[in-house]
Enzyme design. Structure first.
Site, PDB file in Angstrom:
ATOM      1  N   LYS A  83     -31.195 -64.976 -33.594  1.00 19.60           N
ATOM      2  CA  LYS A  83     -30.913 -63.552 -33.415  1.00 19.60           C
ATOM      3  C   LYS A  83     -30.893 -63.147 -31.946  1.00 19.60           C
ATOM      4  O   LYS A  83     -30.270 -62.161 -31.569  1.00 19.60           O
ATOM      5  CB  LYS A  83     -31.923 -62.726 -34.199  1.00 19.60           C
ATOM      6  CG  LYS A  83     -31.755 -62.914 -35.701  1.00 19.60           C
ATOM      7  CD  LYS A  83     -32.608 -61.968 -36.514  1.00 19.60           C
ATOM      8  CE  LYS A  83     -32.244 -62.048 -37.983  1.00 19.60           C
ATOM      9  NZ  LYS A  83     -32.668 -63.317 -38.620  1.00 19.60           N
TER      10      LYS A  83
HETATM   11  C1  LIG Z   1     -32.064 -63.812 -39.780  1.00 18.75           C
HETATM   12  C2  LIG Z   1     -32.279 -65.221 -40.107  1.00 18.75           C
HETATM   13  C3  LIG Z   1     -31.497 -65.893 -41.082  1.00 18.75           C
HETATM   14  C4  LIG Z   1     -30.428 -65.179 -41.885  1.00 18.75           C
HETATM   15  O1  LIG Z   1     -29.312 -64.857 -41.118  1.00 18.75           O
HETATM   16  P1  LIG Z   1     -28.233 -63.778 -41.642  1.00 18.75           P
HETATM   17  O2  LIG Z   1     -27.354 -63.514 -40.461  1.00 18.75           O
HETATM   18  O3  LIG Z   1     -29.027 -62.562 -42.022  1.00 18.75           O
HETATM   19  O4  LIG Z   1     -27.516 -64.375 -42.783  1.00 18.75           O
HETATM   20  C5  LIG Z   1     -31.718 -67.233 -41.295  1.00 18.75           C
HETATM   21  N1  LIG Z   1     -32.680 -67.904 -40.625  1.00 18.75           N
HETATM   22  C6  LIG Z   1     -33.451 -67.295 -39.686  1.00 18.75           C
HETATM   23  C7  LIG Z   1     -34.503 -68.099 -39.004  1.00 18.75           C
HETATM   24  C8  LIG Z   1     -33.291 -65.947 -39.399  1.00 18.75           C
HETATM   25  O5  LIG Z   1     -34.075 -65.344 -38.482  1.00 18.75           O
END
Ligand SMILES: *Cc1c(COP(=O)(O)O)cnc(C)c1O
Length: 473
Positions: free
Chosen positions: A114
């Site tokens: 993220k």
């Molecule tokens: C947010 C997140 C996901 C999911 O990603 P999306 O974009 O919401 O599908 C998967 N793994 C981790 C470690 C995350 O922080």
């Protein structure tokens, strides 16, 4: 580039909104999500040789036409540095064996993918707010990863204050320390005496108070923000160039999915002309999307039916970005999209194999998506197997992707699995799988012992509003 609402209405009072409007508004007034009116086409030959920031500029500048090119270039250059992301590659590829690699997108400040989008978002916000002489107060709720990524992206930024609600005593010691150790004056950690759902309800309630929202310039950085999806498109190109020898070679990607943001970026990269063959979507026990891609039935679960798993960032019952994908599959016809969403509200789901949706279901099947599901036992087994075979530790979310990705692996087509977090973030599951503690990056050693900055509040929207007034009046 103009932006449309998936539901056909206006965004920020504009029929066809500019990027900056979309950046700050989030949701369209009709409850829909913003989508670019068209997908720009990639120039693979020119892009193959570019550095991460240069590639990012080529892609992002095709979606953003209301920030001067020089300013955009500067924003991107200061975001994607080896200091922030650990290497000049920003998202390096790690080969496990010929034809099987990890795309390492989790080397940013908070050790989850993220950061890639939120670090850029922080700098874009600061620029656009500064230009318009505006300020914004971001109110959010987190169960762990998003909150820390958002705080590390917004800390010290002019014109931005962050009020982040988290469930008091319900996060891991590491996650808590990661957020609460920040002492920047524009970051406010609010530990709510309740669950994550309570936190989210409070955010909705406070945001639903139109006069409070207006008076205090409330904003959001949640996963529906278009700019987050846009920023994530870049690493699919980078990963493709790293793994393939020449343009046109096929590549499969496997993506552990929650809110459908990450894999949506892969889908858009494909629409832009990146030769991705299969988009392999992995869910955990919360398998709404696996069910959809296999059966055509979309049936989101209620919060009560959502399992708490050992890949917690994928514990999502209703994937918000899914609406963007479906908008394309209904031929960008907002009337059909609204009809499907009305069925969601009235009947709790819809079924694209019904004859009247035949065309839409055909588009889904032609879009390259395949899916699978991974359980706690699968995660443990995959973490062990990858460690024993290749000496590489992967986090539980990444393991879900690897598990499902390998099920679809085909000779002759390389498979790239997206690593969505570092194992250090989810030590308990790694210990369960491997009997050892994952290594921690230097900056986080001993973080639990640092002073923590947070305020405990009752699970009550009025208490949160009172706290915000106290800081902002
Ligand atoms: C947010 C997140 C996901 C999911 O990603 P999306 O974009 O919401 O599908 C998967 N793994 C981790 C470690 C995350 O922080």
């Amino acid at each position: 580039m103009r932006y449309l609402s998936t539901r056909g209405g206006a965004i920020g009072g504009q029929e066809a909104a500019s990027f900056s409007t979309v950046l700050l508004e989030g949701l369209a007034a009709d409850g829909g999500l913003s989508m670019p009116e068209a997908y720009p086409q990639a120039d693979l030959d020119a892009w193959r040789v570019l550095s991460y920031p240069a590639l990012c500029f080529e892609i992002v500048s095709r979606f953003v036409d209301d920030i001067p090119r020089d300013a955009l270039k500067t924003i991107i250059a200061k975001t994607y540095t080896p200091e922030h992301f650990g290497s000049a590659d920003i998202t390096p590829v790690r080969e496990l064996e010929p034809g099987l690699s990890l795309l390492c997108v989790s080397n940013g400040p908070t050790l989850a993918f993220k950061d890639i989008a939120l670090q850029l978002l922080g700098n874009l916000f600061e620029y656009v707010l500064g230009r318009e002489g505006r300020a914004i107060n971001i109110l959010g709720a987190t169960s762990g990863d998003t909150g820390s990524s958002a705080e590390y992206a917004m800390r010290g930024k002019r014109g931005i204050k962050v009020f982040m609600l988290s469930p008091h005593k319900r996060m891991s010691a590491f996650q808590q320390a990661q957020m609460y150790a920040l002492d920047d004056p524009n970051i406010f950690n609010l530990a709510v005496e309740g669950t994550f759902d309570c936190c989210q309800d409070i955010v909705k309630e406070v945001g639903g108070d139109a006069s409070f929202k207006q008076q205090y310039q409330l904003g959001a950085v949640n996963s529906i923000n278009w700019a987050r999806v846009m920023a994530q498109i870049v690493y699919y190109f980078k990963g493709y160039f790293a793994v393939t020898r020449k343009n046109g070679d096929p590549l499969d990607v496997a993506v552990p999915s929650g809110n459908f943001g990450n894999i949506l970026a892969a889908y858009i990269a494909k629409q832009m002309g990146l030769p991705l063959r299969r988009l392999i979507l992995a869910t955990n026990e919360n398998d709404v999307l696996d069910e959809f891609f296999k059966s055509g039935r979309y049936r989101p679960r209620s919060p009560e039916e959502t399992h708490a798993t050992s890949s917690p960032s994928m514990d999502i019952s209703k994937a918000s970005n899914f609406e963007r994908y479906l908008f394309d599959c209904v031929g960008r016809n907002s009337t059909v999209l609204r009809e499907l969403w009305a069925q969601l509200t009235q009947q709790g789901g819809f079924d694209l194999t019904e004859p009247r949706y035949q065309k839409c279901w055909q588009r889904v099947q032609a879009s390259g998506f395949v899916s699978g599901r991974s359980t706690h036992a699968d995660r443990l087994q995959t973490i062990r197997d990858i460690y024993q075979r290749y000496g590489v530790m992967i986090d539980p979310h990444t393991a879900d992707g690897v598990k499902v990705g390998r099920e679809y692996r085909e000779v002759g087509v390389p498979l790239l699995c997206v690593e969505t977090a570092l194992p250090a973030k989810f030590a308990a599951t790694i210990e369960e799988a491997l009997g050892q503690t994952p290594p921690r990056p230097e900056v986080y050693v001993g973080i639990e012992q640092r002073p923590q900055h947070y305020t405990v509040l009752p699970a009550d929207a009025e208490a949160v509003k009172a706290f915000m007034r106290g800081q902002l009046d």
